[in-house]
Each structure stands twice: as structure tokens, then as C-alpha cells.
Design a protein around this motif. Structure first.
Motif, PDB file in Angstrom:
ATOM      1  N   PRO A  17      11.941   6.590   2.343  1.00 47.02           N
ATOM      2  CA  PRO A  17      13.289   7.144   2.242  1.00 47.02           C
ATOM      3  C   PRO A  17      13.432   8.400   3.105  1.00 47.02           C
ATOM      4  CG  PRO A  17      12.012   7.824   0.362  1.00 47.02           C
ATOM      5  CD  PRO A  17      11.152   6.881   1.144  1.00 47.02           C
ATOM      6  N   ALA A  18      14.638   8.665   3.535  1.00 46.68           N
ATOM      7  CA  ALA A  18      14.905   9.885   4.300  1.00 46.68           C
ATOM      8  C   ALA A  18      14.780  11.119   3.405  1.00 46.68           C
ATOM      9  CB  ALA A  18      16.290   9.830   4.923  1.00 46.68           C
ATOM     10  N   ASP A  19      15.140  10.972   2.147  1.00 46.05           N
ATOM     11  CA  ASP A  19      15.084  12.078   1.192  1.00 46.05           C
ATOM     12  C   ASP A  19      14.114  11.700   0.073  1.00 46.05           C
ATOM     13  OD1 ASP A  19      15.687  13.752  -1.153  1.00 46.05           O
ATOM     14  OD2 ASP A  19      17.414  14.440   0.018  1.00 46.05           O
TER      15      ASP A  19
ATOM     16  N   ILE B 214       0.849  -1.189   0.000  1.00 45.52           N
ATOM     17  CA  ILE B 214       0.000   0.000   0.000  1.00 45.52           C
ATOM     18  C   ILE B 214       0.882   1.235   0.000  1.00 45.52           C
ATOM     19  CG2 ILE B 214      -1.717   1.322   1.314  1.00 45.52           C
ATOM     20  CD1 ILE B 214      -2.515  -1.416   2.591  1.00 45.52           C
ATOM     21  N   ASN B 215       0.565   2.161  -0.882  1.00 44.76           N
ATOM     22  CA  ASN B 215       1.205   3.481  -0.832  1.00 44.76           C
ATOM     23  C   ASN B 215       0.292   4.341   0.036  1.00 44.76           C
ATOM     24  OD1 ASN B 215       1.182   6.432  -1.944  1.00 44.76           O
ATOM     25  ND2 ASN B 215       3.212   5.592  -2.345  1.00 44.76           N
ATOM     26  N   ALA B 216       0.830   4.878   1.125  1.00 50.03           N
ATOM     27  CA  ALA B 216       0.014   5.602   2.097  1.00 50.03           C
ATOM     28  C   ALA B 216      -0.662   6.831   1.487  1.00 50.03           C
ATOM     29  CB  ALA B 216       0.859   6.005   3.301  1.00 50.03           C
ATOM     30  N   GLY B 217       0.023   7.528   0.609  1.00 47.63           N
ATOM     31  CA  GLY B 217      -0.581   8.705  -0.026  1.00 47.63           C
ATOM     32  C   GLY B 217      -1.757   8.338  -0.898  1.00 47.63           C
ATOM     33  N   ALA B 218      -1.595   7.311  -1.719  1.00 48.31           N
ATOM     34  CA  ALA B 218      -2.684   6.859  -2.587  1.00 48.31           C
ATOM     35  C   ALA B 218      -3.858   6.368  -1.754  1.00 48.31           C
ATOM     36  CB  ALA B 218      -2.188   5.762  -3.525  1.00 48.31           C
TER      37      ALA B 218
ATOM     38  N   ILE C  16      11.836  -0.389  -4.659  1.00 43.26           N
ATOM     39  CA  ILE C  16      12.747  -0.470  -3.511  1.00 43.26           C
ATOM     40  C   ILE C  16      11.955  -0.334  -2.211  1.00 43.26           C
ATOM     41  CG2 ILE C  16      14.652   0.684  -2.302  1.00 43.26           C
ATOM     42  CD1 ILE C  16      15.753   1.386  -5.119  1.00 43.26           C
ATOM     43  N   GLY C  17      10.989   0.577  -2.186  1.00 41.54           N
ATOM     44  CA  GLY C  17      10.134   0.727  -1.010  1.00 41.54           C
ATOM     45  C   GLY C  17       9.392  -0.560  -0.684  1.00 41.54           C
ATOM     46  N   GLU C  18       8.888  -1.225  -1.711  1.00 44.66           N
ATOM     47  CA  GLU C  18       8.200  -2.496  -1.499  1.00 44.66           C
ATOM     48  C   GLU C  18       9.153  -3.550  -0.959  1.00 44.66           C
ATOM     49  OE1 GLU C  18       6.177  -3.471  -5.143  1.00 44.66           O
ATOM     50  OE2 GLU C  18       4.654  -1.920  -4.820  1.00 44.66           O
TER      51      GLU C  18
ATOM     52  N   ASP D 153       3.076   9.968   0.269  1.00 44.42           N
ATOM     53  CA  ASP D 153       3.354   9.293  -1.004  1.00 44.42           C
ATOM     54  C   ASP D 153       4.671   8.535  -0.967  1.00 44.42           C
ATOM     55  OD1 ASP D 153       1.056   9.999  -2.516  1.00 44.42           O
ATOM     56  OD2 ASP D 153       1.857  12.022  -2.729  1.00 44.42           O
ATOM     57  N   LEU D 154       5.511   8.826  -0.002  1.00 43.74           N
ATOM     58  CA  LEU D 154       6.819   8.182   0.112  1.00 43.74           C
ATOM     59  C   LEU D 154       6.791   6.961   1.026  1.00 43.74           C
ATOM     60  CD1 LEU D 154       8.924  11.423   0.573  1.00 43.74           C
ATOM     61  CD2 LEU D 154       8.405  10.215  -1.563  1.00 43.74           C
TER      62      LEU D 154
END
Length: 119
Positions: free
Chosen positions: A81-83, A38-42, A91-93, A60-61
Motif C-alpha cells: 500500500p502507498a500508506d 511471503i511477507n518481506a518483513g517476516a 488484500i495484499g495477497e 512488513d507492508l
């Protein structure tokens, strides 16, 4: 999702030294029935949660992974990510999955200790 090379390498090293029962990568993977990302922003937008407040765009990050086990237990992992410039969905997944997976490893280790203590 398949475990990363680092998780596989750790499992192989542990397996080479193990002489007693242990929780293996294959044990854990065999108990997983579903993995959802899940993308939190979406998700927030889909639920009509305002995302225009200061800092809300960072949702969204944030990637969330939910692993469901055969027994119905669900483990949650997260990654961000931090940035923002470093955000990559894949990569997030991967990192969210590993975060959840490592939590399962601890829980399965606890179950094995319980089993061994009662034998």
C-alpha cells in the motif's frame, strides 16, 4: 487462490466476443500447481537481515506472491500500500496474486501466438 471478480468478468467478456483461439482464465488456472505468499518483513527477520534501518519497517507492508506452474516456471507478483494505514494481509495477497497472474497471461498469450504462427 481464485481469480478476482474483475479477472473473471474480463475473461467472460472476451469469451463472448472471441471467435478464434485465446488464452482463458481456466487455461491459466489449470496450469498452476502452487501459490506461495511471503511477507518481506517476516522473511527478512527470519534470515537475520536487520530491519531496524530507516525505512526497513516498510518491508512488513510488502507482500510477494510466487506462482509455480506445472512446467516449473515461477512468476512473481508484489503488492504494497502507498500508506501503511491501509495495509491488510488478505488484500495484499490478492493484489500480489493478480500481479503475478496477469504476467502469466502475457506469457501464455505469447506462447499461443507462437503456436498460431507455426500452424
Amino acid at each position: 487462490m481464485e481469480a478476482s471478480r474483475s479477472l473473471r468478468a474480463s475473461d467472460e467478456i472476451a469469451g463472448e466476443k472471441a471467435t478464434a483461439p485465446r488464452v482463458t482464465l481456466a487455461d491459466l488456472e489449470s496450469k498452476i500447481v502452487r501459490t506461495v505468499f511471503i511477507n518481506a518483513g517476516a522473511a527478512a527477520r527470519k534470515m537475520d537481515i536487520p530491519t531496524d534501518a530507516p525505512g526497513q519497517d516498510t518491508l512488513d507492508l510488502l507482500t510477494i506472491c510466487i506462482i509455480t506452474m506445472k512446467n516449473g516456471f515461477r512468476q512473481i507478483g508484489k503488492a504494497a500500500p502507498a500508506d501503511p494505514r491501509n495495509f491488510d494481509r488478505r488484500i495484499g495477497e490478492r493484489y500480489a496474486y493478480e500481479d503475478a497472474f496477469k504476467g502469466l497471461w502475457h506469457l501464455e498469450g505469447y506462447l499461443l501466438c507462437e503456436k498460431l504462427a507455426t500452424e
